[in-house]
Design an enzyme around this catalytic site. Structure first.
Site, PDB file in Angstrom:
ATOM      1  N   ASP A  44      -6.740 -28.592 -21.810  1.00 50.90           N
ATOM      2  CA  ASP A  44      -8.408 -28.309 -21.960  1.00 50.90           C
ATOM      3  C   ASP A  44      -8.861 -29.573 -22.188  1.00 50.90           C
ATOM      4  O   ASP A  44     -10.041 -29.515 -21.918  1.00 50.90           O
ATOM      5  CB  ASP A  44      -8.191 -27.332 -23.054  1.00 50.90           C
ATOM      6  N   ASP A 144     -16.585 -29.056 -46.372  1.00 55.21           N
ATOM      7  CA  ASP A 144     -16.024 -30.132 -45.812  1.00 55.21           C
ATOM      8  C   ASP A 144     -16.897 -30.349 -44.370  1.00 55.21           C
ATOM      9  O   ASP A 144     -16.608 -31.470 -43.867  1.00 55.21           O
ATOM     10  CB  ASP A 144     -14.523 -29.702 -45.229  1.00 55.21           C
ATOM     11  N   THR A 155     -13.496 -20.337 -29.073  1.00 52.01           N
ATOM     12  CA  THR A 155     -12.120 -19.778 -29.144  1.00 52.01           C
ATOM     13  C   THR A 155     -11.386 -21.310 -29.636  1.00 52.01           C
ATOM     14  O   THR A 155     -10.204 -21.147 -29.714  1.00 52.01           O
ATOM     15  CB  THR A 155     -11.650 -19.348 -27.662  1.00 52.01           C
ATOM     16  N   TYR A 157     -12.204 -25.036 -31.971  1.00 54.46           N
ATOM     17  CA  TYR A 157     -12.242 -25.438 -33.444  1.00 54.46           C
ATOM     18  C   TYR A 157     -13.158 -24.325 -34.213  1.00 54.46           C
ATOM     19  O   TYR A 157     -12.602 -24.094 -35.242  1.00 54.46           O
ATOM     20  CB  TYR A 157     -13.169 -26.696 -33.656  1.00 54.46           C
TER      21      TYR A 157
END
Length: 255
Positions: A44, A144, A155, A157
């Site tokens: 990917d 964060d 789908t 991170y």
């Protein structure tokens, strides 16, 4: 149906290079500028690199998995490639466009096919104000980081950050916090695809934040604007019955 003329690209992984050599042996080596379709061999990550490479050329990309996950790729086979290309089904993607302003007043522009994310640079949490279409929606998010994803990138991170998976046809953009501290219970939002999101970094000297659009990172940002860019269309090709829309739906039932 006459298959499109294809050029081959491959990542540096040994499996991808071996596949490249075999395809060139079987089907010849066409220069990229003469091709009607790009066949990308890798995972990917390499598919994202290839899509950025053809960003403004309008040429479709057909991937075959010679990497690890291969969510954006078709199954590897050296046989019957012309027929597979002729029968392939298209999925159209629109990337995100990021405009970032750093502490020195310099503007940076980048395109993201998966997501635009803001990430803290030091041990201290980031503090970020979120505005959507000119209306303040969150005065201060301690976290964060935070990200805006495309449906195709939902789908990736975004999912790891516990954001929702979004079907390609939904015309929605997930806005997802990364390890939110305050407000602790905020889990993000689903925004219409035409929304403009603005992130303002609070206390940027004390709590520096980096903005990342796929492969482009801008450090010490103070303001980041994100929107979907409908002027850019990317075309991925998939084998019948294994299209990207089906994969996105199926991923929601993966346990």
């Amino acid at each position: 149906m006459i298959p499109p003329r294809a050029a081959f690209l491959a990542s540096s992984a040994p499996a991808a290079q071996e596949g490249l050599a075999r395809l060139v042996e079987l089907y010849g080596d066409l220069p990229e500028e003469e091709a009607e379709v790009i066949v990308a061999l890798g995972g990917d990550g390499f598919m994202l690199e290839t899509l950025h490479r053809v960003l403004h050329r309008g040429i479709p990309v057909y991937g075959m998995n010679r990497g690890s996950v291969g969510f954006l790729m078709n199954a590897w086979s050296e046989n019957g490639l012309p027929a597979r290309l002729a029968e392939a089904q298209a999925a159209t993607l629109h990337p995100l466009r990021m405009m970032a302003l750093d502490v020195h007043g310099k503007r940076h522009e980048a395109v993201a096919i998966n997501e635009v994310s803001l990430l803290r640079e030091t041990r201290q949490v980031a503090k970020i104000r979120i505005t959507v279409d000119g209306r303040e929606r969150l005065a201060e998010l301690s976290c964060d980081g935070v990200l805006v994803s495309t449906p195709a990138g939902s789908t990736a991170y975004n999912l790891s950050a516990h954001g929702p998976i979004v079907p390609l046809s939904a015309n929605l953009l997930p806005l997802t916090p990364i390890s939110a501290f305050r407000p602790r219970r905020w889990r993000g939002a689903l925004l219409p695809s035409e929304a403009q999101v603005v992130f303002e970094v609070l206390e940027p000297e004390k709590r520096p934040v980096a903005a990342v659009a796929d492969f482009t990172e801008v450090r010490e940002v103070v303001r980041v604007e994100v929107r979907e860019d409908r002027t850019v269309s990317l075309t991925l090709l998939f084998d019948p019955g294994h299209g990207l829309s089906e994969r996105v739906i199926a991923e929601q039932f993966t346990v």
